[in-house]
Design a protein around this motif. Structure first.
Motif, PDB file in Angstrom:
ATOM      1  N   PRO A 383       0.830  -1.216   0.000  1.00  0.00           N
ATOM      2  CA  PRO A 383       0.000   0.000   0.000  1.00  0.00           C
ATOM      3  C   PRO A 383       0.857   1.255   0.000  1.00  0.00           C
ATOM      4  N   LEU A 384       0.463   2.229  -0.803  1.00  0.00           N
ATOM      5  CA  LEU A 384       1.175   3.497  -0.901  1.00  0.00           C
ATOM      6  C   LEU A 384       0.256   4.623  -0.462  1.00  0.00           C
ATOM      7  N   SER A 385       0.843   5.659   0.141  1.00  0.00           N
ATOM      8  CA  SER A 385       0.063   6.845   0.476  1.00  0.00           C
ATOM      9  C   SER A 385       0.817   8.070  -0.004  1.00  0.00           C
ATOM     10  N   LEU A 386       0.082   9.026  -0.546  1.00  0.00           N
ATOM     11  CA  LEU A 386       0.655  10.264  -1.055  1.00  0.00           C
ATOM     12  C   LEU A 386       0.544  11.311   0.039  1.00  0.00           C
ATOM     13  N   SER A 387       1.690  11.733   0.579  1.00  0.00           N
ATOM     14  CA  SER A 387       1.657  12.604   1.743  1.00  0.00           C
ATOM     15  C   SER A 387       1.691  14.090   1.400  1.00  0.00           C
ATOM     16  N   ASP A 388       1.894  14.442   0.139  1.00  0.00           N
ATOM     17  CA  ASP A 388       1.916  15.845  -0.262  1.00  0.00           C
ATOM     18  C   ASP A 388       1.407  15.920  -1.700  1.00  0.00           C
ATOM     19  N   LEU A 389       0.177  16.393  -1.887  1.00  0.00           N
ATOM     20  CA  LEU A 389      -0.432  16.388  -3.205  1.00  0.00           C
ATOM     21  C   LEU A 389       0.219  17.385  -4.153  1.00  0.00           C
ATOM     22  N   ASP A 390       0.754  18.479  -3.622  1.00  0.00           N
ATOM     23  CA  ASP A 390       1.334  19.504  -4.482  1.00  0.00           C
ATOM     24  C   ASP A 390       2.717  19.095  -4.982  1.00  0.00           C
ATOM     25  N   PRO A 392       4.567  15.718  -4.675  1.00  0.00           N
ATOM     26  CA  PRO A 392       4.326  14.373  -4.152  1.00  0.00           C
ATOM     27  C   PRO A 392       5.523  13.721  -3.474  1.00  0.00           C
ATOM     28  N   VAL A 393       5.283  13.254  -2.261  1.00  0.00           N
ATOM     29  CA  VAL A 393       6.205  12.362  -1.550  1.00  0.00           C
ATOM     30  C   VAL A 393       5.392  11.126  -1.199  1.00  0.00           C
ATOM     31  N   THR A 394       5.832   9.981  -1.655  1.00  0.00           N
ATOM     32  CA  THR A 394       5.071   8.756  -1.480  1.00  0.00           C
ATOM     33  C   THR A 394       5.652   7.928  -0.338  1.00  0.00           C
ATOM     34  N   THR A 395       4.781   7.456   0.548  1.00  0.00           N
ATOM     35  CA  THR A 395       5.205   6.592   1.648  1.00  0.00           C
ATOM     36  C   THR A 395       4.683   5.181   1.404  1.00  0.00           C
ATOM     37  N   VAL A 396       5.547   4.205   1.585  1.00  0.00           N
ATOM     38  CA  VAL A 396       5.199   2.801   1.352  1.00  0.00           C
ATOM     39  C   VAL A 396       5.232   2.063   2.686  1.00  0.00           C
ATOM     40  N   ALA A 397       4.150   1.414   3.048  1.00  0.00           N
ATOM     41  CA  ALA A 397       4.102   0.596   4.263  1.00  0.00           C
ATOM     42  C   ALA A 397       4.806  -0.729   3.979  1.00  0.00           C
TER      43      ALA A 397
END
Length: 534
Positions: A383-390, A392-397
């Motif tokens: 699962p990935l989450s986008l922590s900054d929409l403007d 993008p920095v993607t965090t991977v669990a």
């Protein structure tokens, strides 16, 4: 002749009087070239990468490897003709072995049968016996590293071989090609000659059937079978099948030695007495199980599928992103993407905030927004989450297990440049800046312990991961991938299963070929945080 790739513009044309004509292969330690002596004799020249400087730990490994090579009986390997560990860079010139590899021969001519298969099995067991007798573990024995010379099979590529008297850190760890790696190698446990015997069993099964005994599908599936399932031995029969099966035991203590295999196979003849190993094995052999069944460790045996013991929780310091595109204070395997906006400095999420509800609420996604990177573990996308929409920095669990990085297919000779850190180094990229000015992304520099998509990830800005050619493998018509089982940082080799800190990645792909970083439009780099549980 073995497949030969042309020399690159940065490659030398001559080493110690030997003229170089092309590349035979490349690994984490160095590049192997095809060359000729002043008298016209064909040779293989191994040239170490720039990262192996004088006095470094890797240079000491090289010195030990050279001494170990010279201890191995020359009839089973390529003889060392010349070497200079003190040169800049160091080099080894060895005999060039004419003939196809087992991998090439099976692909082009078909599987081996009868006397040809027996000859291969006995000759390679003899070679491994000589290698182990010299105090060496090969660590990457596989069909591509066995050449079918006119005078018999030869074992080559000791690029990741290590002497048995080296420290445990140098003889353990998941270094090699996954389909031929032993369970203890994948789990990062200390490994010795039984690891090579497991690879021998896989190689003989491949020669007989045209496929590895644990398959060649997606890497997580292959790794699961190696750790838990019984091998598919296909057309193998008789005494050879018994020995291959014995060598593929999950427990290294249950595998026969090279000498036991050799003696047993040589006694497999009409009127022979039979194998003393198979008649009275040192430990009971596991009962055969149906194909695909899960193997249960016997009582008292260490479960090699279990990650290392829990370490003390790592205190992660804050990370600051500077400059136009964002500068991570730590880490970054740079994954190129195709989406970006605006410019100007923006703070990046720190490890402590990357997984907060506010951060993950920015958006869930199946791949990174610019380069389309995916992270796979245990046969499933993470699962990935986008922590900054403007910006993008993607965090991977992440789980504590080996993983794949998947990305859109690279063009011919195009590289994916991956830089990675933990939490104690500063990294910045300026939008529009020159790639050649950055130490981690300078073209043609750095090292990468990858071959056909498997290897370790280097966590610093000198030994970066420059992925191109055989350093990646194909997942599909539209996607390439690399497999990561270990991290290497500050002379320490750590299994992914033992990772206790977040890893920060910055991935770069020069889509327009202009040698500069682009964030707007079709963005060429991307920040990714691999968040490991603490």
């Amino acid at each position: 002749m073995q497949p030969l790739r042309p020399l690159r513009s940065t490659d030398p044309r001559e080493i110690a009087g030997y003229v170089l004509h092309g590349r035979l292969g490349e690994g984490g330690q160095g590049t192997v070239f095809f060359g000729t002596s002043p008298a016209g004799v064909k040779v293989a020249v191994k040239l170490l990468h720039d990262g192996f400087g004088s006095g470094s730990e890797m240079r000491r490994f090289f010195d030990r490897e050279l001494a170990a090579l010279q201890r191995v009986a020359p009839f089973c390997t390529a003889r060392v003709l010349a070497a200079d560990p003190g040169a800049d860079p160091p080099y080894v010139v060895s005999e060039y072995v004419e003939g196809p590899s087992v991998l090439q021969a099976v692909r082009e001519r078909g599987v081996l049968r009868g006397a040809d298969l027996d000859r291969l099995a006995i000759a390679t067991a003899t070679a491994l016996g000589a290698i182990h007798a010299a105090g060496v573990v090969h660590r990457d024995f596989k069909p591509a590293n066995v050449l079918l010379a006119a005078d018999g099979p030869r074992v080559i590529d000791f690029g990741i071989a290590r002497p048995l008297d080296a420290s445990s850190a140098t003889v353990s760890g998941a270094v090699g090609t996954p389909a031929y790696m032993a369970p203890e190698q994948l789990s990062g446990d200390p490994a010795g000659p039984p690891m090579d015997m497991f690879a021998w069993g896989c190689t003989i099964a491949f020669a007989a059937n045209g496929r590895p005994p644990f398959g060649h599908e997606q890497l997580p599936a292959v790794i699961y079978r190696i750790m838990h399932a019984e091998p598919d031995l296909g057309a193998l029969g008789g005494r050879l099948r018994e020995y291959v099966a014995a060598c593929l035991a999950k427990d290294p203590a249950r595998r026969p030695s090279a000498q036991q295999v050799l003696l047993g196979l040589m006694e497999d003849r009409p009127g022979g007495a039979g194998s003393p190993y198979l008649m009275t094995p040192p430990r009971p052999m596991a009962p055969p199980q149906p194909q695909g069944a899960v193997s249960t460790p016997p009582p008292g045996r260490k479960d090699t599928t279990r990650p290392g013991q829990e370490r003390a929780r790592t205190v992660v310091r804050s990370v600051v992103v500077v400059a136009a595109a964002a500068a991570l204070v730590v880490a970054a395997v740079f994954v190129t993407t195709n989406l970006g906006r605006g410019s100007g400095p923006t703070p990046s999420p720190t490890p402590s905030t990357a997984t907060t509800p506010a951060a993950s609420a920015a958006g869930q996604l199946s791949r990174t927004p610019r380069l389309g990177l995916e992270v796979w573990q245990d046969g499933a996308a993470s699962p990935l989450s986008l922590s900054d929409l403007d910006r993008p920095v993607t965090t991977v669990a992440m789980k504590r297990s080996p993983f794949e990085l998947r990305f859109p297919t690279l063009k011919k000779d195009e590289a994916l440049q991956v830089c990675a850190w933990t939490d104690d180094s500063v990294f910045s990229i300026t939008d529009g800046g020159k790639v050649a000015d950055h130490p981690c992304f300078r073209p043609g520099t750095g090292i990468a312990d990858y071959e056909y998509g498997s290897g370790r990830l280097y966590l610093n800005n000198e030994g970066h991961n420059y992925l191109v050619g055989t350093r990646v493998s194909h997942q599909s018509d539209t996607q390439d991938k690399v497999f990561v089982s270990r991290f290497f940082r500050d002379k320490a080799d750590t299994a992914v299963a033992d990772q206790r800190q977040d890893v920060y990645l910055t991935v770069f792909r020069d889509l327009d070929g202009d040698g500069t970083f682009k964030r707007a439009g079709e963005g060429e780099y991307e920040y990714v945080i691999l968040h490991f549980p603490t």
